[in-house]
Design a protein around this motif. Sequence first.
Motif, short mmCIF file in Angstrom:
data_model
loop_
_atom_site.label_atom_id
_atom_site.label_comp_id
_atom_site.label_asym_id
_atom_site.label_seq_id
_atom_site.Cartn_x
_atom_site.Cartn_y
_atom_site.Cartn_z
N LYS A 225 14.95 16.00 21.74
CA LYS A 225 15.39 16.74 22.91
C LYS A 225 15.87 15.80 24.01
O LYS A 225 16.91 16.03 24.64
CB LYS A 225 14.26 17.64 23.44
CG LYS A 225 13.93 18.81 22.55
CD LYS A 225 13.06 19.84 23.23
CE LYS A 225 13.83 20.57 24.30
NZ LYS A 225 13.31 21.93 24.56
N GLU A 226 15.12 14.72 24.24
CA GLU A 226 15.48 13.80 25.31
C GLU A 226 16.74 13.01 24.97
O GLU A 226 17.59 12.77 25.84
CB GLU A 226 14.31 12.87 25.62
CG GLU A 226 13.13 13.57 26.26
CD GLU A 226 12.14 12.61 26.87
OE1 GLU A 226 12.47 11.42 27.06
OE2 GLU A 226 11.01 13.05 27.17
N VAL A 227 16.87 12.60 23.71
CA VAL A 227 18.05 11.83 23.32
C VAL A 227 19.31 12.71 23.39
O VAL A 227 20.35 12.29 23.90
CB VAL A 227 17.87 11.25 21.90
CG1 VAL A 227 19.18 10.64 21.40
CG2 VAL A 227 16.78 10.19 21.90
N VAL A 228 19.22 13.94 22.89
CA VAL A 228 20.36 14.84 22.96
C VAL A 228 20.75 15.11 24.40
O VAL A 228 21.94 15.12 24.76
CB VAL A 228 20.06 16.15 22.20
CG1 VAL A 228 21.14 17.21 22.49
CG2 VAL A 228 19.98 15.90 20.70
N ALA A 229 19.75 15.31 25.27
CA ALA A 229 20.05 15.54 26.69
C ALA A 229 20.73 14.33 27.30
O ALA A 229 21.70 14.48 28.07
CB ALA A 229 18.76 15.87 27.44
N ALA A 230 20.28 13.13 26.95
CA ALA A 230 20.90 11.92 27.49
C ALA A 230 22.32 11.75 26.98
O ALA A 230 23.24 11.39 27.73
CB ALA A 230 20.06 10.70 27.14
N LEU A 231 22.53 12.01 25.69
CA LEU A 231 23.87 11.91 25.13
C LEU A 231 24.81 12.93 25.74
O LEU A 231 25.98 12.65 26.02
CB LEU A 231 23.81 12.08 23.61
CG LEU A 231 23.20 10.92 22.83
CD1 LEU A 231 22.97 11.33 21.38
CD2 LEU A 231 24.10 9.69 22.89
N THR A 232 24.29 14.15 25.96
CA THR A 232 25.11 15.19 26.57
C THR A 232 25.49 14.82 27.99
O THR A 232 26.62 15.08 28.45
CB THR A 232 24.35 16.53 26.55
OG1 THR A 232 24.04 16.87 25.19
CG2 THR A 232 25.19 17.64 27.14
N ALA A 233 24.54 14.20 28.70
CA ALA A 233 24.83 13.77 30.07
C ALA A 233 25.72 12.55 30.12
O ALA A 233 26.31 12.24 31.16
CB ALA A 233 23.52 13.49 30.80
N GLY A 234 25.79 11.82 29.00
CA GLY A 234 26.67 10.66 28.93
C GLY A 234 26.08 9.39 29.50
O GLY A 234 26.83 8.46 29.82
N ALA A 235 24.77 9.33 29.64
CA ALA A 235 24.17 8.13 30.21
C ALA A 235 22.71 8.00 29.80
O ALA A 235 21.99 9.00 29.69
CB ALA A 235 24.25 8.16 31.74
N GLY A 236 22.27 6.76 29.54
CA GLY A 236 20.86 6.47 29.38
C GLY A 236 20.29 6.67 28.00
O GLY A 236 19.08 6.51 27.80
N ALA A 237 21.12 7.00 27.00
CA ALA A 237 20.58 7.31 25.68
C ALA A 237 19.90 6.11 25.03
O ALA A 237 18.85 6.24 24.40
CB ALA A 237 21.67 7.85 24.76
N ASP A 238 20.47 4.90 25.20
CA ASP A 238 19.89 3.72 24.55
C ASP A 238 18.47 3.45 25.07
O ASP A 238 17.57 3.12 24.30
CB ASP A 238 20.78 2.50 24.79
CG ASP A 238 22.07 2.56 23.99
OD1 ASP A 238 22.14 3.36 23.04
OD2 ASP A 238 23.01 1.81 24.31
N ALA A 239 18.29 3.58 26.37
CA ALA A 239 16.96 3.34 26.94
C ALA A 239 15.97 4.39 26.46
O ALA A 239 14.80 4.08 26.18
CB ALA A 239 17.05 3.36 28.46
N VAL A 240 16.41 5.65 26.35
CA VAL A 240 15.53 6.72 25.87
C VAL A 240 15.11 6.44 24.43
O VAL A 240 13.93 6.54 24.07
CB VAL A 240 16.24 8.09 25.97
CG1 VAL A 240 15.41 9.17 25.29
CG2 VAL A 240 16.48 8.45 27.42
N VAL A 241 16.07 6.05 23.59
CA VAL A 241 15.76 5.76 22.19
C VAL A 241 14.79 4.59 22.08
O VAL A 241 13.83 4.63 21.30
CB VAL A 241 17.06 5.47 21.41
CG1 VAL A 241 16.74 4.92 20.02
CG2 VAL A 241 17.89 6.74 21.27
N ALA A 242 15.03 3.53 22.85
CA ALA A 242 14.15 2.36 22.79
C ALA A 242 12.71 2.73 23.15
O ALA A 242 11.75 2.28 22.51
CB ALA A 242 14.68 1.28 23.73
N ARG A 243 12.56 3.55 24.18
CA ARG A 243 11.23 3.96 24.59
C ARG A 243 10.54 4.77 23.50
O ARG A 243 9.35 4.57 23.21
CB ARG A 243 11.31 4.78 25.89
CG ARG A 243 9.99 5.38 26.34
CD ARG A 243 10.09 5.93 27.74
NE ARG A 243 11.15 6.89 27.91
CZ ARG A 243 11.05 8.18 27.57
NH1 ARG A 243 9.93 8.65 27.03
NH2 ARG A 243 12.06 9.01 27.77
#
Length: 273
Positions: A225-243
Motif C-alpha cells: 500500500k505504501e509503495v503504490v501510494a509513493a509511486l502514484t505520488a511520483g516521489a519517495g518510493a525508493d526510501a519506502v522500499v528500503a525501509r
Amino acid sequence: MPPTARKLAPVPCTGADNLTVTRDGDAAVLTIDRPAKRNAMTQAMWAALPGVLAGPAADPAVRALVVTGAGPSFCAGADIAGLLGGADPRDPMADLRADNLAAQAALRTFPKPTIAMIRGHCIGGGVEIAAACDLRFADPSSVFGVTPAKVGIVYPPSSTKALLDLVGPATTKYLLFSGELLDGAAALRTGLVDQLVEADELEAEVRRFTGVLAARSALTQRATKEVVAALTAGAGADAVVARWYEETISAGELPEGVAAFAERRPPRFGWTG
C-alpha cells in the motif's frame, strides 16, 4: 449482517449511527446504513467516517476492511440537500468538502487491504468511496456514475486523480463531462471494477478473498500500500522500499516464508504492525 458477523462497539460521534461496523471472520465490515436514501452520505456521515475507521485500523485481529451499503444500493452519493448548507456564503460547500476529502483520505490510508462490495447505485460520492478502497467487487446490478456536471460542481483534484488512476484520462473525462452511467460490465471493462460476481455469490466471494488476504503476510500488504501510494505520488518510493526491506528481515517474515516454502506448509506470519 452475515451469520458469522458480530457488531463492534459503537463509535460515539454524530453521523456514526448510519455507519455500522461489524466483524466477519478476519475482516471488519463497514456498512453505509441509510437505505431509505440509497445510503446517500450526509455531512455528518462524512465527518464521522475517519473516527469510525480508527477502531478497525488499530485492531490487530482485523486483516481487511469491506465497505458496503445496506439494502440494494452501495451509495447514491452525497445528500444533495446538504450541499449548500455551509456558513460561508462565498463557498457554502467548504465544510462539506473538507469532511468529504478527510473521509476519502482516511479510506485511502487505512493500513490494511480495503474492498468495496458494491450492489446497485454507486454514484458521485459512492464512486469516491469505492475509488478510495484498494479493490472493488461488484454484482451485475451495480450502476456507476460521477455526476458533478449535473449540478455544476468542480470535482476535487484528489477525487479526479483517484478516478484517473483507475480508468485513465478518456473514461475520466467521459464520466465527468457527461454524468452518464456505466453498468457493471462497462465498469469492469474500463477498470472501475476489479471483479464482477453474480449477485448470489458476491458476499461469499468477498468473504473467501478476505480469507486469502488473512493467510498472507500483513507486512507485505502494508508495504505494498505504501509503495503504490509513493509511486502514484511520483516521489519517495525508493526510501519506502528500503525501509520495508529492513522491516521484512527484522520482523522474521522472510525467514518464515522461506522455511514454510521449503517445508511445504502454510506460513505462520506473525507481523501485526
